[in-house]
Design a protein around this motif. Structure first.
Motif, PDB file in Angstrom:
ATOM      1  N   ARG A  18       0.847  -1.196   0.000  1.00  0.00           N
ATOM      2  CA  ARG A  18       0.000   0.000   0.000  1.00  0.00           C
ATOM      3  C   ARG A  18       0.878   1.240   0.000  1.00  0.00           C
ATOM      4  NH1 ARG A  18      -5.078   0.500   1.112  1.00  0.00           N
ATOM      5  NH2 ARG A  18      -4.770   2.320   2.421  1.00  0.00           N
ATOM      6  N   GLN A  19       0.429   2.245  -0.725  1.00  0.00           N
ATOM      7  CA  GLN A  19       1.127   3.521  -0.724  1.00  0.00           C
ATOM      8  C   GLN A  19       1.115   4.063   0.690  1.00  0.00           C
ATOM      9  OE1 GLN A  19      -0.466   6.372  -3.482  1.00  0.00           O
ATOM     10  NE2 GLN A  19       0.550   8.082  -2.488  1.00  0.00           N
ATOM     11  N   PRO A  20       2.269   4.543   1.196  1.00  0.00           N
ATOM     12  CA  PRO A  20       2.284   5.089   2.560  1.00  0.00           C
ATOM     13  C   PRO A  20       1.448   6.366   2.648  1.00  0.00           C
ATOM     14  CG  PRO A  20       4.429   5.361   1.501  1.00  0.00           C
ATOM     15  CD  PRO A  20       3.567   4.597   0.555  1.00  0.00           C
ATOM     16  N   GLU A  21       0.946   6.633   3.845  1.00  0.00           N
ATOM     17  CA  GLU A  21       0.200   7.875   4.078  1.00  0.00           C
ATOM     18  C   GLU A  21       1.115   9.061   3.797  1.00  0.00           C
ATOM     19  OE1 GLU A  21      -2.982   8.075   4.918  1.00  0.00           O
ATOM     20  OE2 GLU A  21      -3.291   5.933   5.217  1.00  0.00           O
ATOM     21  N   VAL A  22       0.523  10.183   3.431  1.00  0.00           N
ATOM     22  CA  VAL A  22       1.284  11.392   3.143  1.00  0.00           C
ATOM     23  C   VAL A  22       2.159  11.725   4.347  1.00  0.00           C
ATOM     24  CG1 VAL A  22       1.115  13.854   2.614  1.00  0.00           C
ATOM     25  CG2 VAL A  22      -0.478  12.243   1.571  1.00  0.00           C
ATOM     26  N   GLY A  23       3.425  12.015   4.102  1.00  0.00           N
ATOM     27  CA  GLY A  23       4.344  12.365   5.170  1.00  0.00           C
ATOM     28  C   GLY A  23       5.046  11.171   5.795  1.00  0.00           C
ATOM     29  N   LEU A  24       4.700   9.958   5.378  1.00  0.00           N
ATOM     30  CA  LEU A  24       5.324   8.768   5.966  1.00  0.00           C
ATOM     31  C   LEU A  24       6.347   8.126   5.035  1.00  0.00           C
ATOM     32  CD1 LEU A  24       2.327   7.010   7.747  1.00  0.00           C
ATOM     33  CD2 LEU A  24       4.111   8.440   8.734  1.00  0.00           C
ATOM     34  N   GLY A  25       6.874   8.893   4.126  1.00  0.00           N
ATOM     35  CA  GLY A  25       7.894   8.353   3.240  1.00  0.00           C
ATOM     36  C   GLY A  25       7.509   8.473   1.785  1.00  0.00           C
ATOM     37  N   SER A  26       8.443   8.147   0.962  1.00  0.00           N
ATOM     38  CA  SER A  26       8.265   8.250  -0.477  1.00  0.00           C
ATOM     39  C   SER A  26       7.353   7.136  -0.975  1.00  0.00           C
ATOM     40  CB  SER A  26       9.639   8.148  -1.146  1.00  0.00           C
ATOM     41  OG  SER A  26       9.501   8.153  -2.533  1.00  0.00           O
ATOM     42  N   PRO A  27       6.332   7.469  -1.779  1.00  0.00           N
ATOM     43  CA  PRO A  27       5.462   6.427  -2.322  1.00  0.00           C
ATOM     44  C   PRO A  27       6.151   5.716  -3.487  1.00  0.00           C
ATOM     45  CG  PRO A  27       4.735   8.562  -3.091  1.00  0.00           C
ATOM     46  CD  PRO A  27       5.892   8.797  -2.159  1.00  0.00           C
ATOM     47  N   SER A  28       7.059   4.812  -3.162  1.00  0.00           N
ATOM     48  CA  SER A  28       7.827   4.145  -4.203  1.00  0.00           C
ATOM     49  C   SER A  28       8.039   2.678  -3.847  1.00  0.00           C
ATOM     50  CB  SER A  28       9.180   4.828  -4.381  1.00  0.00           C
ATOM     51  OG  SER A  28       9.969   4.680  -3.218  1.00  0.00           O
ATOM     52  N   PHE A  29       8.423   1.903  -4.855  1.00  0.00           N
ATOM     53  CA  PHE A  29       8.787   0.514  -4.609  1.00  0.00           C
ATOM     54  C   PHE A  29       9.827   0.073  -5.619  1.00  0.00           C
ATOM     55  CE2 PHE A  29       5.399   0.135  -7.690  1.00  0.00           C
ATOM     56  CZ  PHE A  29       5.729  -0.962  -8.475  1.00  0.00           C
ATOM     57  N   VAL A  30      10.594  -0.920  -5.214  1.00  0.00           N
ATOM     58  CA  VAL A  30      11.602  -1.541  -6.060  1.00  0.00           C
ATOM     59  C   VAL A  30      11.086  -2.934  -6.398  1.00  0.00           C
ATOM     60  CG1 VAL A  30      13.981  -2.369  -6.161  1.00  0.00           C
ATOM     61  CG2 VAL A  30      13.459  -0.214  -4.996  1.00  0.00           C
ATOM     62  N   PRO A  31      10.864  -3.227  -7.681  1.00  0.00           N
ATOM     63  CA  PRO A  31      10.367  -4.559  -8.034  1.00  0.00           C
ATOM     64  C   PRO A  31      11.316  -5.655  -7.566  1.00  0.00           C
ATOM     65  CG  PRO A  31      10.310  -3.089  -9.929  1.00  0.00           C
ATOM     66  CD  PRO A  31      11.063  -2.381  -8.846  1.00  0.00           C
ATOM     67  N   SER A  32      10.750  -6.678  -6.959  1.00  0.00           N
ATOM     68  CA  SER A  32      11.529  -7.805  -6.450  1.00  0.00           C
ATOM     69  C   SER A  32      10.609  -9.020  -6.411  1.00  0.00           C
ATOM     70  CB  SER A  32      12.044  -7.479  -5.043  1.00  0.00           C
ATOM     71  OG  SER A  32      10.968  -7.481  -4.127  1.00  0.00           O
ATOM     72  N   PRO A  33      11.137 -10.187  -6.062  1.00  0.00           N
ATOM     73  CA  PRO A  33      10.249 -11.348  -5.934  1.00  0.00           C
ATOM     74  C   PRO A  33       9.177 -11.167  -4.848  1.00  0.00           C
ATOM     75  CG  PRO A  33      12.517 -12.073  -6.152  1.00  0.00           C
ATOM     76  CD  PRO A  33      12.545 -10.577  -5.988  1.00  0.00           C
ATOM     77  N   GLN A  34       9.416 -10.276  -3.865  1.00  0.00           N
ATOM     78  CA  GLN A  34       8.469 -10.058  -2.774  1.00  0.00           C
ATOM     79  C   GLN A  34       7.493  -8.907  -3.059  1.00  0.00           C
ATOM     80  OE1 GLN A  34      11.948 -10.077  -2.136  1.00  0.00           O
ATOM     81  NE2 GLN A  34      11.886 -12.267  -1.726  1.00  0.00           N
ATOM     82  N   VAL A  35       7.866  -7.982  -3.937  1.00  0.00           N
ATOM     83  CA  VAL A  35       7.038  -6.813  -4.239  1.00  0.00           C
ATOM     84  C   VAL A  35       7.016  -6.592  -5.746  1.00  0.00           C
ATOM     85  CG1 VAL A  35       6.751  -4.322  -3.926  1.00  0.00           C
ATOM     86  CG2 VAL A  35       7.618  -5.704  -2.047  1.00  0.00           C
ATOM     87  N   ARG A  36       5.823  -6.573  -6.335  1.00  0.00           N
ATOM     88  CA  ARG A  36       5.687  -6.338  -7.772  1.00  0.00           C
ATOM     89  C   ARG A  36       4.860  -5.094  -8.060  1.00  0.00           C
ATOM     90  NH1 ARG A  36       9.558  -8.467 -10.039  1.00  0.00           N
ATOM     91  NH2 ARG A  36       8.662  -7.634 -11.918  1.00  0.00           N
TER      92      ARG A  36
END
Length: 120
Positions: A18-36
Motif C-alpha cells: 500500500r502507498q504510505p500515508e502522506v508524510g510517511l515516506g516516499s510512495p515508491s517501490f523496487v520490483p523484487s520477488p516479494q514486491v511487484r
C-alpha cells in the motif's frame, strides 16, 4: 454458488504494497520477488511491474486500465534494461530504468511523456 465468488485478480495481491500515508515516506517501490506493485491511496489503482521488468501496468480492481513497455519507450538506457524503481506522484509516475535512465509515465493514460539519462 459460483456466482458468489469474487473474480480472480490478474495480479498477485500478496505482492502489492500500500502507498504510505502522506508524510510517511516516499510512495515508491523496487520490483523484487516479494514486491511487484503498489496500490495508490488516491483511487485504489494498482501499479504493477511485469515479471520481465519491462512493462508497467495499471489495474482498477480486476480490470486492466493500461499497460506500457517503459523499457522500449526509453531511447537510451545505461545499465541493464529493466525497471529498477517506481515512484508514484499525483499525475506522473517516475520510473528508473537501468542505472541512470528515468522515464515519466502519465498516471491516467500510461503514455511515456519523457525519458532522459542522468548525466554525471
Amino acid at each position: 454458488m459460483a456466482q458468489d465468488q469474487k473474480p480472480e485478480l490478474p495480479y498477485n495481491a500478496k505482492l502489492v504494497v500500500r502507498q504510505p500515508e502522506v508524510g510517511l515516506g516516499s510512495p515508491s517501490f523496487v520490483p523484487s520477488p516479494q514486491v511487484r506493485g503498489m496500490k495508490s491511496l488516491a483511487d485504489g489503482t494498482v501499479y504493477w511491474v511485469s515479471s520481465d521488468n519491462r512493462q508497467l501496468l495499471a489495474y482498477q480492481g480486476n480490470r486492466l486500465a493500461w499497460k506500457t513497455d517503459v523499457v522500449a519507450a526509453c531511447s537510451t538506457i545505461i545499465g541493464q534494461p529493466k525497471i529498477r524503481k517506481v515512484v508514484l506522484s499525483s499525475k506522473t509516475i517516475f520510473v528508473t530504468v537501468g542505472d541512470r535512465t528515468f522515464a515519466e509515465v502519465n498516471a491516467d493514460t500510461g503514455k511515456v511523456s519523457k525519458s532522459d539519462v542522468q548525466r554525471d
